[in-house]
Design a protein around this motif. Structure first.
Motif, short mmCIF file in Angstrom:
data_model
loop_
_atom_site.label_atom_id
_atom_site.label_comp_id
_atom_site.label_asym_id
_atom_site.label_seq_id
_atom_site.Cartn_x
_atom_site.Cartn_y
_atom_site.Cartn_z
N MET A 1 -27.91 -10.19 44.46
CA MET A 1 -26.81 -9.51 45.15
C MET A 1 -26.54 -10.20 46.49
N ILE A 2 -25.29 -10.53 46.74
CA ILE A 2 -24.94 -11.24 47.96
C ILE A 2 -24.36 -10.25 48.97
N ILE A 3 -25.05 -10.16 50.10
CA ILE A 3 -24.64 -9.25 51.18
C ILE A 3 -24.19 -10.10 52.35
N THR A 4 -22.91 -10.08 52.65
CA THR A 4 -22.34 -10.94 53.68
C THR A 4 -22.00 -10.13 54.92
N SER A 5 -22.53 -10.55 56.04
CA SER A 5 -22.23 -9.90 57.31
C SER A 5 -21.31 -10.76 58.16
N LEU A 6 -20.41 -10.12 58.85
CA LEU A 6 -19.51 -10.76 59.80
C LEU A 6 -19.81 -10.18 61.17
N ILE A 7 -19.89 -11.02 62.17
CA ILE A 7 -20.19 -10.57 63.54
C ILE A 7 -18.87 -10.52 64.30
N THR A 8 -18.49 -9.33 64.75
CA THR A 8 -17.10 -9.12 65.14
C THR A 8 -16.96 -8.32 66.43
N GLU A 9 -15.76 -8.38 66.99
CA GLU A 9 -15.37 -7.49 68.09
C GLU A 9 -14.10 -6.72 67.72
N TYR A 10 -13.21 -7.37 66.97
CA TYR A 10 -11.96 -6.74 66.53
C TYR A 10 -11.23 -6.10 67.72
N ASN A 11 -11.01 -6.92 68.74
CA ASN A 11 -10.44 -6.40 69.99
C ASN A 11 -9.11 -7.08 70.31
N PRO A 12 -8.02 -6.73 69.60
CA PRO A 12 -7.92 -5.75 68.52
C PRO A 12 -8.06 -6.42 67.15
N PHE A 13 -8.11 -5.62 66.10
CA PHE A 13 -8.15 -6.11 64.72
C PHE A 13 -6.77 -6.69 64.39
N HIS A 14 -6.75 -7.94 63.85
CA HIS A 14 -5.46 -8.59 63.60
C HIS A 14 -5.50 -9.43 62.33
N ASN A 15 -4.38 -10.11 62.04
CA ASN A 15 -4.25 -10.88 60.80
C ASN A 15 -5.32 -11.95 60.64
N GLY A 16 -5.72 -12.56 61.77
CA GLY A 16 -6.77 -13.57 61.70
C GLY A 16 -8.08 -13.00 61.22
N HIS A 17 -8.36 -11.74 61.56
CA HIS A 17 -9.59 -11.09 61.10
C HIS A 17 -9.51 -10.80 59.60
N ILE A 18 -8.33 -10.40 59.14
CA ILE A 18 -8.16 -10.16 57.70
C ILE A 18 -8.38 -11.47 56.94
N HIS A 19 -7.84 -12.56 57.47
CA HIS A 19 -8.07 -13.88 56.86
C HIS A 19 -9.55 -14.22 56.85
N HIS A 20 -10.24 -13.95 57.95
CA HIS A 20 -11.68 -14.22 58.05
C HIS A 20 -12.45 -13.43 56.99
N ILE A 21 -12.11 -12.16 56.82
CA ILE A 21 -12.79 -11.32 55.82
C ILE A 21 -12.55 -11.86 54.42
N GLU A 22 -11.30 -12.13 54.10
CA GLU A 22 -10.97 -12.58 52.74
C GLU A 22 -11.58 -13.94 52.43
N ALA A 23 -11.51 -14.86 53.40
CA ALA A 23 -12.09 -16.19 53.19
C ALA A 23 -13.60 -16.12 53.10
N SER A 24 -14.22 -15.25 53.90
CA SER A 24 -15.68 -15.11 53.88
C SER A 24 -16.16 -14.51 52.56
N ARG A 25 -15.40 -13.55 52.06
CA ARG A 25 -15.75 -12.96 50.76
C ARG A 25 -15.72 -14.03 49.67
N GLU A 26 -14.70 -14.88 49.74
CA GLU A 26 -14.54 -15.92 48.73
C GLU A 26 -15.62 -16.99 48.85
N VAL A 27 -15.86 -17.51 50.06
CA VAL A 27 -16.79 -18.62 50.22
C VAL A 27 -18.24 -18.21 49.96
N SER A 28 -18.56 -16.95 50.24
CA SER A 28 -19.94 -16.50 50.05
C SER A 28 -20.16 -15.81 48.72
#
Length: 378
Positions: free
Chosen positions: A1-28
């Motif tokens: 099982m692959i458990i991927t953590s992202l270290i974040t501030e989301y200050n504020p949450f924006h499109n770049g963060h959504i891209h980071h989440i989607e790309a991280s899910r794919e690459v890992s």
């Protein structure tokens, strides 16, 4: 099982963060995505533009679990920030950590980290920093390159170091950062814009412009509640610094080289945060470093407290979906998982609770860790 953590501030949450989440899910190849998020005060020395609950509610639309990064790590230097985040990721049995970087090449970053462990490079860095170089600039000068031109590269190095020093089995991965520079104050011409530019837009009530780069629901929430910035904390800082004696200021975390005298002498000359920081900053004392110091003064974080600080063995959950809730049940029984804060467990996160109460003074919110239950998204 692959458990991927992202270290974040989301200050504020924006499109770049959504891209980071989607790309991280794919690459890992993640089965579970976890966001380890700073609370109401951030590593770059800023009070968050909106509270941790609002940011977590937006993030959980894209990840499975949002947990709070411990306050002492969230407001510290890059290495301590990273160590707290990697420790938290390890508590959650993460197999991977994926971060954005200007480099976008994990092998390059690992190579630089290996070079920085060499005694000759360490000596060069020490000499450069004594001459007033910032840490990233000292790294570049010592290794004869420019890989650390960028704040995300610097944090990436710290994540790799933390994994090594904690003897963690977590696999670090990186994706290329998209959009304009993190510190860029002007909104981008692409669909991705820096958190700094978005905070500026929100603070100036330019919500229609901000909505091009971040979820409209979040823009509306921030517009309704009011954006918070370091400008709002100035009067409180002025009272604290004016009241405090030199010896008291000297004991504040990150106060070095007699800076307390400089701060004390200048505070009463200014009527706003920007002019005060501009008067204080030098090549050695950058805006970010001074911002962090101001947050330590505001929260009364002392050198003694930080010296005694040990990594917590509890995890404060801010938000979860069905996948996240199911995953929490698989974690070791002796791991203290806090979903709702009460009188019995508050001592485990007492600093985070206090920081939220202080944040509310400036945001004029009544949401705190006792009356705001964990956010559950089905």
């Amino acid at each position: 099982m692959i458990i991927t953590s992202l270290i974040t501030e989301y200050n504020p949450f924006h499109n770049g963060h959504i891209h980071h989440i989607e790309a991280s899910r794919e690459v890992s190849g993640a089965d579970v995505m976890i966001a380890i998020m700073s609370g109401n005060f951030t590593q770059r020395g800023e009070i968050a533009v909106t509270d941790k609950y609002t940011r977590a509610a937006e993030a959980i639309k894209h990840v499975d679990l949002v947990v709070e990064l411990p306050l002492y790590n969230a407001v510290s230097f890059a290495d301590d920030f990273a160590k707290g985040a990697i420790h938290t990721a390890a508590l959650l049995n993460s197999t991977h950590v994926v971060f954005g970087s200007e480099s976008g090449d994990i092998d390059d970053l690992k190579k630089v980290y290996g070079n920085l462990k060499r005694s000759d490079i360490k000596e060069k860095m020490t000499a450069f920093m004594k001459d007033g170089y910032s840490y990233p600039r000292a790294v570049n000068a010592a290794i004869g390159g420019d890989v650390f031109k960028g704040s995300n590269n610097t944090l990436g190095l710290s994540y790799i170091r933390a994994i090594d020093e904690l003897s963690s089995t977590i696999t670090p991965m990186t994706i290329q950062r998209v959009g304009n520079e993190y510190s860029e104050e002007t909104l981008s011409s692409s669909r991705f814009s820096s958190a700094t530019s978005l905070r500026k837009a929100l603070e100036n009530n330019r919500k229609d412009e901000a909505a091009h780069y971040m979820p409209e629901s979040l823009v509306n929430a921030i517009s309704s509640e009011g954006a918070v910035s370091n400008a709002d904390i100035f009067n409180s800082l002025k009272v604290i610094i004016t009241r405090a004696g030199i010896s008291e200021l000297k004991n504040i975390y990150m106060m070095t080289e007699g800076l307390e005298h400089r701060i004390k002498s200048k505070i009463r000359k200014h009527n706003n945060y920007e002019s005060f920081i501009n008067d204080l900053k030098t090549k050695r004392y950058t805006r970010t470093r001074l911002n962090r110091l101001m947050i330590s003064i505001l929260l009364n974080i002392t050198k003694g407290e930080m010296a005694r600080y040990r990594m917590p063995e509890a995890v404060h959950v801010l938000a979860m979906n069905k996948t996240g809730r199911s995953y929490l049940k698989t974690l070791p029984e002796d791991l203290e998982i806090i979903t709702n804060v009460n009188s019995k467990n508050r001592n485990l996160i007492h600093r985070e609770v206090a920081a939220t109460d202080i944040y509310n003074v400036f945001s004029q919110s009544d949401r705190n860790d006792f009356n705001t239950p964990v956010i559950i998204r089905d």
